[in-house]
Design a protein around this motif. Structure first.
Motif, short mmCIF file in Angstrom:
data_model
loop_
_atom_site.label_atom_id
_atom_site.label_comp_id
_atom_site.label_asym_id
_atom_site.label_seq_id
_atom_site.Cartn_x
_atom_site.Cartn_y
_atom_site.Cartn_z
N GLY A 223 51.33 33.98 39.48
CA GLY A 223 50.88 33.04 40.52
C GLY A 223 49.51 32.46 40.31
N GLY A 224 48.84 32.84 39.20
CA GLY A 224 47.56 32.23 38.89
C GLY A 224 46.44 32.72 39.79
N ALA A 225 45.22 32.29 39.45
CA ALA A 225 44.07 32.64 40.28
C ALA A 225 44.25 32.06 41.68
N ARG A 226 44.94 30.95 41.75
CA ARG A 226 45.11 30.32 43.06
C ARG A 226 45.89 31.19 44.04
N LEU A 227 46.79 32.01 43.55
CA LEU A 227 47.49 32.89 44.49
C LEU A 227 46.50 33.89 45.11
N GLN A 228 45.49 34.26 44.32
CA GLN A 228 44.49 35.20 44.85
C GLN A 228 43.71 34.58 46.01
N TYR A 229 43.66 33.25 46.04
CA TYR A 229 42.95 32.58 47.15
C TYR A 229 43.59 32.92 48.50
N SER A 230 44.89 33.18 48.51
CA SER A 230 45.53 33.60 49.77
C SER A 230 45.79 35.11 49.81
N HIS B 166 33.85 23.33 42.26
CA HIS B 166 35.22 22.95 42.63
C HIS B 166 36.09 24.14 43.04
N TRP B 167 36.10 25.19 42.22
CA TRP B 167 37.06 26.27 42.49
C TRP B 167 36.69 27.08 43.72
N GLY B 168 35.39 27.23 43.95
CA GLY B 168 34.96 27.91 45.18
C GLY B 168 35.42 27.13 46.41
N SER C 193 32.11 33.30 39.69
CA SER C 193 30.99 33.62 38.79
C SER C 193 30.70 32.49 37.81
N ASN C 194 31.72 31.72 37.46
CA ASN C 194 31.51 30.58 36.56
C ASN C 194 32.39 29.42 37.02
N GLU C 195 31.74 28.35 37.43
CA GLU C 195 32.50 27.17 37.84
C GLU C 195 32.83 26.35 36.59
N THR C 196 34.11 26.34 36.29
CA THR C 196 34.63 25.83 35.03
C THR C 196 34.42 24.32 34.86
N LEU C 197 34.50 23.57 35.95
CA LEU C 197 34.37 22.11 35.84
C LEU C 197 32.91 21.71 35.67
N CYS D 79 35.19 38.58 43.42
CA CYS D 79 34.78 37.51 42.51
C CYS D 79 35.95 36.90 41.75
N ASP D 80 35.96 35.57 41.72
CA ASP D 80 36.85 34.84 40.82
C ASP D 80 36.13 34.72 39.48
N MET D 81 36.58 35.52 38.50
CA MET D 81 35.98 35.48 37.15
C MET D 81 36.92 34.81 36.16
N THR D 82 37.72 33.88 36.67
CA THR D 82 38.75 33.30 35.81
C THR D 82 38.20 32.75 34.50
N SER D 83 37.03 32.11 34.53
CA SER D 83 36.58 31.51 33.27
C SER D 83 35.52 32.33 32.54
N ALA E 188 41.01 37.25 37.51
CA ALA E 188 40.90 36.19 36.51
C ALA E 188 42.29 35.86 36.01
N SER E 189 42.67 34.59 36.07
CA SER E 189 43.93 34.26 35.41
C SER E 189 43.68 34.23 33.90
N ALA E 190 44.75 34.47 33.16
CA ALA E 190 44.57 34.89 31.75
C ALA E 190 44.27 33.76 30.76
N GLN E 191 44.53 32.51 31.16
CA GLN E 191 44.63 31.46 30.15
C GLN E 191 43.31 30.92 29.58
N LYS E 192 42.20 31.61 29.88
CA LYS E 192 40.92 31.18 29.27
C LYS E 192 40.48 32.19 28.20
N ASN E 193 40.31 33.43 28.63
CA ASN E 193 39.77 34.43 27.71
C ASN E 193 40.64 35.66 27.56
C1 PLP Z 1 37.21 29.47 38.01
C2 PLP Z 1 38.65 29.11 38.22
N1 PLP Z 1 39.28 29.60 39.30
C3 PLP Z 1 40.58 29.33 39.53
C4 PLP Z 1 41.31 28.52 38.70
C5 PLP Z 1 42.76 28.25 38.99
O1 PLP Z 1 43.50 29.05 38.14
P1 PLP Z 1 45.10 29.00 38.12
O2 PLP Z 1 45.47 27.64 37.66
O3 PLP Z 1 45.46 30.09 37.18
O4 PLP Z 1 45.58 29.26 39.51
C6 PLP Z 1 40.69 27.98 37.55
C7 PLP Z 1 41.46 27.13 36.64
O5 PLP Z 1 40.94 26.50 35.76
C8 PLP Z 1 39.33 28.29 37.32
O6 PLP Z 1 38.71 27.80 36.25
#
Ligand code: PLP
Length: 359
Positions: free
Chosen positions: A73-80, A100-102, A148-152, A170-174, A191-196
């Motif tokens: 469900g990605g990091a976004r599922l963790q938001y809920s 953006h992600w925060g 912890s790191n805003e990817t955009l 903490c969202d440490m996705t990136s 952290a969703s897996a698709q970065k590191n």
């Molecule tokens: C910091 C951060 N949080 C959340 C997300 C969303 O992740 P997902 O698409 O796995 O739900 C991303 C995606 O790039 C991200 O960079």
């Protein structure tokens, strides 16, 4: 031509990991099948899962006080999942927003709890972390969340937020696995897996065991952390291929010397690029130097009319996916763990040459 992939995610994988995947495709671990074709209940797969958990715990120094879970469900599922498991409609949660992600996280959380931000939320592109007075935070809030790191935007925290005693999530996705930190400072990390950590399909969640199974809400079984903690993420058929790729990536991290060695390389990579941009009159970076990201480096051309040409010629030269996110504009080099220092050198050489011919 050597290609360097600067994609923000799904992102570059280490070459040796891709080679291993290719090797294993027709015969994984002597099974005569690919990992995608074996039962997740088979001994081969559960052994693989055990090694994955042990290695993640070793590399990140995660004690048994924490459960580690792999959740689809990605990091976004963790938001809920986070607010519904840990808070309630009459509970409170605090969000620090620096990009953006925060903003996405608090928007979703506000559907399930009284979510407030540490500082007013801006419509501008974030180039720093807004200050706040921690003593004004409600210490009985259920949790404090930050990214912890805003990817955009390329805005990264280099110290822990002050939480006034509120449990830290903490969202440490990136940036998970890109630098050393102490898990014990946190109640929950995801952290969703698709970065590191591999490829899209799973989110790695670390959570204090005493927070699990306490929800006041009626939760779907599939979004209750207890389900994943109790079954070690084997409740339903899990995303087996991303799980296997994660193990290959963790083995690769260990072979590099672990997270501290990776962090040292990441420091060299990002410093080189920031130094070059800062000393140029042709390119610029707008982020406050105290919170610049070591893994997502946005940069702009002073003359934005050259953007399309820059993107085309860089791609032709084997430097892929440098376009900045549309919300931010300009360029962005995502220089995660799997992007080698040679990729930064090639990028800087290209940027110099582009400036020479177009400046
Ligand atoms: C910091 C951060 N949080 C959340 C997300 C969303 O992740 P997902 O698409 O796995 O739900 C991303 C995606 O790039 C991200 O960079």
């Amino acid at each position: 031509m050597t290609v360097f992939n600067f994609s923000a995610g799904p992102a570059a994988l280490p070459l040796s990991v891709k080679q291993q995947i290719a090797n294993d495709l027709y015969d994984w671990n002597g099974t005569g099948c690919s990992v995608m074709e074996v039962s997740h209940r088979s001994k081969e797969f559960t052994d693989m899962a055990d090694e994955n958990e042990a290695l993640a715990r070793e590399l990140l120094n995660i004690s048994d006080e924490y459960a580690v879970m792999l959740i689809p469900g990605g990091a976004r599922l963790q938001y809920s999942m986070l607010p519904t498991n840990i808070s309630s409609t009459d509970g409170q949660a605090v969000y620090a927003i620096n990009g953006h992600w925060g903003k996405q996280a608090i928007k979703e959380a506000a559907r399930f709890t009284q979510a407030s931000s540490t500082a007013p939320i801006s419509d501008e592109v974030y180039a720093s972390i807004p200050p706040y007075d921690a003593s004004q935070l409600n210490p009985s809030a259920d949790y404090f969340h930050y990214t912890s790191n805003e990817t955009l935007e390329g805005v990264q925290w280099h110290q822990l937020p002050e939480t006034h005693g509120i449990p830290l999530c903490c969202d440490m996705t990136s940036d998970l696995l890109t630098r050393v930190f102490d898990v014990n400072d946190y109640s929950m990390i995801y952290a969703s897996a698709q970065k590191n950590m591999g490829i899209a399909g799973i989110t790695f969640v670390i959570m204090k065991r005493d927070m699990i199974g306490q929800s006041k809400n009626l939760l779907p079984t599939m979004t209750d952390y207890k389900t994943y903690a109790d079954t070690r993420s084997f409740y339903n058929t899990p995303p087996t291929f991303p799980w296997y790729v994660m193990l290959l990536v963790l083995r690769w991290v260990k072979a590099q010397g672990g997270v501290a060695a990776i962090e040292a390389t990441n420091q060299i990579k990002s410093s080189k690029l920031y130094d070059f941009v800062d000393h140029s009159d042709f390119y610029l970076n707008k982020v406050d130097p105290v919170c610049r990201s070591a893994v997502n480096v946005p940069f702009w051309l002073q003359d934005e009319r050259l953007n399309d040409l820059f993107l085309k010629t860089s791609s032709d030269a084997g430097l892929k996916a440098l376009k900045g996110h549309m919300a931010v504009g300009g360029m962005r080099a995502s220089i995660y763990n799997a992007v080698p220092e040679a990729g930064i050198d090639a990028l800087i050489a290209f940027m110099k040459e582009f400036e020479r011919t177009n400046g």
